[in-house]
Design a protein around this motif. Sequence first.
Motif, PDB file in Angstrom:
ATOM      1  N   UNK A  33      28.429  26.826  25.994  1.00 32.19           N
ATOM      2  CA  UNK A  33      29.748  27.036  26.595  1.00 32.19           C
ATOM      3  C   UNK A  33      29.713  26.694  28.081  1.00 32.19           C
ATOM      4  N   UNK A  34      28.672  27.170  28.775  1.00 28.36           N
ATOM      5  CA  UNK A  34      28.550  26.908  30.214  1.00 28.36           C
ATOM      6  C   UNK A  34      28.460  25.412  30.491  1.00 28.36           C
ATOM      7  N   UNK A  35      27.736  24.695  29.642  1.00 28.30           N
ATOM      8  CA  UNK A  35      27.575  23.254  29.830  1.00 28.30           C
ATOM      9  C   UNK A  35      28.897  22.519  29.627  1.00 28.30           C
ATOM     10  N   UNK A  36      29.644  22.881  28.577  1.00 29.79           N
ATOM     11  CA  UNK A  36      30.928  22.233  28.299  1.00 29.79           C
ATOM     12  C   UNK A  36      31.919  22.521  29.422  1.00 29.79           C
ATOM     13  N   UNK A  37      31.963  23.773  29.874  1.00 30.96           N
ATOM     14  CA  UNK A  37      32.901  24.151  30.936  1.00 30.96           C
ATOM     15  C   UNK A  37      32.567  23.420  32.233  1.00 30.96           C
ATOM     16  N   UNK A  38      31.293  23.336  32.550  1.00 29.04           N
ATOM     17  CA  UNK A  38      30.890  22.651  33.780  1.00 29.04           C
ATOM     18  C   UNK A  38      31.346  21.201  33.781  1.00 29.04           C
ATOM     19  N   UNK A  39      31.258  20.544  32.622  1.00 35.31           N
ATOM     20  CA  UNK A  39      31.608  19.133  32.538  1.00 35.31           C
ATOM     21  C   UNK A  39      33.110  18.901  32.545  1.00 35.31           C
ATOM     22  N   UNK A  40      33.878  19.809  31.904  1.00 41.54           N
ATOM     23  CA  UNK A  40      35.308  19.573  31.697  1.00 41.54           C
ATOM     24  C   UNK A  40      36.187  20.562  32.460  1.00 41.54           C
ATOM     25  N   UNK A  41      35.595  21.242  33.435  1.00 45.60           N
ATOM     26  CA  UNK A  41      36.330  22.246  34.207  1.00 45.60           C
ATOM     27  C   UNK A  41      37.565  21.656  34.884  1.00 45.60           C
ATOM     28  N   UNK A  42      37.416  20.487  35.482  1.00 46.27           N
ATOM     29  CA  UNK A  42      38.524  19.889  36.243  1.00 46.27           C
ATOM     30  C   UNK A  42      39.721  19.614  35.342  1.00 46.27           C
ATOM     31  N   UNK A  43      39.449  19.134  34.129  1.00 51.22           N
ATOM     32  CA  UNK A  43      40.532  18.846  33.188  1.00 51.22           C
ATOM     33  C   UNK A  43      41.247  20.130  32.778  1.00 51.22           C
ATOM     34  N   UNK A  44      40.493  21.173  32.456  1.00 56.39           N
ATOM     35  CA  UNK A  44      41.096  22.443  32.045  1.00 56.39           C
ATOM     36  C   UNK A  44      41.905  23.058  33.180  1.00 56.39           C
ATOM     37  N   UNK A  45      41.374  23.007  34.400  1.00 54.36           N
ATOM     38  CA  UNK A  45      42.073  23.593  35.553  1.00 54.36           C
ATOM     39  C   UNK A  45      43.411  22.910  35.804  1.00 54.36           C
ATOM     40  N   UNK A  46      43.506  21.630  35.430  1.00 53.50           N
ATOM     41  CA  UNK A  46      44.765  20.899  35.624  1.00 53.50           C
ATOM     42  C   UNK A  46      45.906  21.567  34.860  1.00 53.50           C
ATOM     43  N   UNK A  47      45.573  22.190  33.707  1.00 52.80           N
ATOM     44  CA  UNK A  47      46.599  22.820  32.880  1.00 52.80           C
ATOM     45  C   UNK A  47      46.704  24.331  33.141  1.00 52.80           C
ATOM     46  N   UNK A  48      46.129  24.786  34.249  1.00 50.20           N
ATOM     47  CA  UNK A  48      46.209  26.211  34.613  1.00 50.20           C
ATOM     48  C   UNK A  48      46.855  26.371  35.987  1.00 50.20           C
ATOM     49  N   UNK A  49      48.151  26.008  36.115  1.00 50.92           N
ATOM     50  CA  UNK A  49      48.797  26.057  37.428  1.00 50.92           C
ATOM     51  C   UNK A  49      49.128  27.463  37.909  1.00 50.92           C
ATOM     52  N   UNK A  50      49.149  28.457  37.012  1.00 48.59           N
ATOM     53  CA  UNK A  50      49.530  29.815  37.419  1.00 48.59           C
ATOM     54  C   UNK A  50      48.773  30.842  36.593  1.00 48.59           C
ATOM     55  N   UNK A  51      48.968  32.113  36.948  1.00 49.16           N
ATOM     56  CA  UNK A  51      48.296  33.202  36.234  1.00 49.16           C
ATOM     57  C   UNK A  51      48.724  33.274  34.772  1.00 49.16           C
ATOM     58  N   UNK A  52      49.978  32.933  34.489  1.00 49.58           N
ATOM     59  CA  UNK A  52      50.475  33.004  33.112  1.00 49.58           C
ATOM     60  C   UNK A  52      49.623  32.142  32.180  1.00 49.58           C
ATOM     61  N   UNK A  53      49.306  30.929  32.621  1.00 45.89           N
ATOM     62  CA  UNK A  53      48.494  30.039  31.788  1.00 45.89           C
ATOM     63  C   UNK A  53      47.072  30.581  31.631  1.00 45.89           C
ATOM     64  N   UNK A  54      46.544  31.196  32.692  1.00 45.41           N
ATOM     65  CA  UNK A  54      45.201  31.767  32.605  1.00 45.41           C
ATOM     66  C   UNK A  54      45.169  32.936  31.613  1.00 45.41           C
ATOM     67  N   UNK A  55      46.215  33.760  31.655  1.00 48.53           N
ATOM     68  CA  UNK A  55      46.306  34.868  30.695  1.00 48.53           C
ATOM     69  C   UNK A  55      46.404  34.328  29.278  1.00 48.53           C
ATOM     70  N   UNK A  56      47.130  33.231  29.118  1.00 52.07           N
ATOM     71  CA  UNK A  56      47.265  32.626  27.790  1.00 52.07           C
ATOM     72  C   UNK A  56      45.914  32.174  27.255  1.00 52.07           C
ATOM     73  N   UNK A  57      45.022  31.693  28.135  1.00 51.74           N
ATOM     74  CA  UNK A  57      43.675  31.297  27.715  1.00 51.74           C
ATOM     75  C   UNK A  57      42.907  32.513  27.193  1.00 51.74           C
ATOM     76  N   UNK A  58      43.045  33.654  27.879  1.00 50.65           N
ATOM     77  CA  UNK A  58      42.357  34.872  27.418  1.00 50.65           C
ATOM     78  C   UNK A  58      42.893  35.291  26.054  1.00 50.65           C
TER      79      UNK A  58
END
Length: 683
Positions: free
Chosen positions: A587-612
């Motif tokens: 998981x850590x390896x995948x997140x490290x590689x694709x973090x920038x792409x995922x962060x692009x779709x997390x503009x606010x807290x609402x989206x982050x909560x949706x991930x949880x």
Amino acid sequence: MVAKKGNRGGVGGEDAEEELTRVPLQAILLADSFATLFRPITLERPKVLLPLVNAPMIDYTLAWLESAGVEEVFVFCCAHSKQVIDYLENSKWFGQPNFSVTTIESYNATSAGDALRLIYERHVIRGDFILVTGDTVSNMSLTQALKEHKERRRKDSNAVMTMVIKQSKPSPITRQSRLGTEELFMAIDPNTKQLLYYEDKADTLKGTVSLDKALLIDNSSISLHNDKQDCYIDICCPEVLSLFTDNFLTISTYVVTFQGLLVDDIMGYKIFTQEIHSSYAARIDNYRSYDTVSKDIIQRWTYPLVPDVQFFGNCVTKLERQGTYRASDIGLSRSAKIGPFTVIGSGTTIGNYTEVSNSVIGEGCIIGSNVSIDGCYIWDKVTIEDGCKLKHAIVCDGVIMKSGAVLEAGVVLSFKVIIGQQFGVPAYSKVSLFQQPVKQDSDEELEYADNSSGNIEIASISNTPEKLEEDLTELSDSQIQAASEVGNGGAGFIWSISNEDGNTLPPSGELEPGSVNDSDEDVRDDFAHFEKEVEATFLRAVTKTSKKTMLSYNLTSSDCAGALFYGMMKLALDTPHGSSGELVKNVASVIAKWKKLLKYYLPSLDEEIEVILKFEEMCLESTKEYSSLFVQVLHLLYDKDILQEDAILNWASEKEEADESDKLFLKQAEKFIQWLNEASEEE
């Protein structure tokens, strides 16, 4: 009966004179759907009497109206009106103190507009009233909405209606999910909450809306939304009824009518909106919303309208671990496995080594041994013989599935259909004892099944294989065709999907509506299909070691974030690992590689909560291997700056208000949450 009561009339602080002249709070409940989206089921039974988690839909609507302080309900019946009237007259709704239910019958109405015109002619509405359909589930209080509606009316006599709306995307508080309806665009005055524009068939392919210049000139401030959901709960003044009589001849739904009012500005009438945030409200108008609302009821977002609380029409079941509900008198084999979020009705028996999960099973069902049922809605008195497999299907009353029969994803079996031995029903098929209508007549004509048509005679086919050969010698050609279409010993016609006006069950394995319109091929309401497409796109990017990938879908950031996160976690899970520790490293390896792409779709807290929330769902359903690693992965997402501290704390705070059955992962994360709170205080 739901114990909670609202204030009668719903409005406090009325002056003495108004109190003396106060009329009871009334409601008009439309018991006809004026649509064909639930065919072939609604050829035989009206939609409002279809079971929703083992209680008729109309009982949810009436229970809510009663608890919200409504005192008089007028139920308008058209298609299958006798069934609705008979049900209500024999139910406990008749004869209730301070809550009267009166039926109004018509055989001529073909739209909601027709219904309201007929009610207007009866002169039964004496004041402000609630307009609602009999397929609506809600637990909202009407008090505040009624108060604001009346205050607006005092100031402006042209304020004829208040429309209840809410966020259309899943809410971290109510967790209400997408209902599969077409994208809705609204223009609202942010100061007055007046509805200025309403379009429920917007051009989602282009993503554009055309507003009249006059609208922009006349209003200094306009807020345009495509993230709101019409709850189909409206507070209306009596003048609304006369609008249908004076200004309209043909009306398909009352929403379309009011859209016409907005565009044409007839007589200056105004509609306002009332947005709800912490309450639940949804209408069941397609297969996807039926599936969604059923799950919401089981997961208790509709409390107190839940399976273990008595209200008229439901049979109380006991809540057990993992959101499972069971009646007290079921016959369950010791070797049978009942998975999470499953409801089993009274008098049902389940055989050896049968597995049931994420499903609702009605009363008096007989389920054999070695049967697999996943994500299905099995209604009453259904017989499923040994070795059958069912996935994401609706099975109506009296259906018989002979041994070894298989229902592929998305199948709908209407009443008393018989599926032959070892027969596999193709995915997304609809099977009925009625032949598919050839003519595209009015909605009312199509839903108002005429038993004299001859099609219903197919029900006379013998249910026992020993008698089948003897019976076949006396059957008509259509009956022989029906028997042959669904296997040896079967009975039923398989309907053609191509003629279903777009009402198909899509290739996602879920009960959701798709589209067969060639001009609209690329527009998908189907979120599960979208999620799979995102996963496939992501995996293609991984295998090609691409540094860029584009997800071109007309959906919200939270949709994209949730789907992309799922793809990333699935990639980590599919990467070879021998222990939990190695999986976390993946998981850590995948997140490290694709973090920038995922962060692009997390503009606010609402989206982050949706991930949880998405991760919770994955741990419970599709990727259960993560369930014991929830805290580790949550901490990892925090350390890698995917999730902010506030998002995690807000999620935890909202979960505190949830039922105990929904706090599994919150309890796992208690120490981590405590650490975050202490760190926040120190800062």
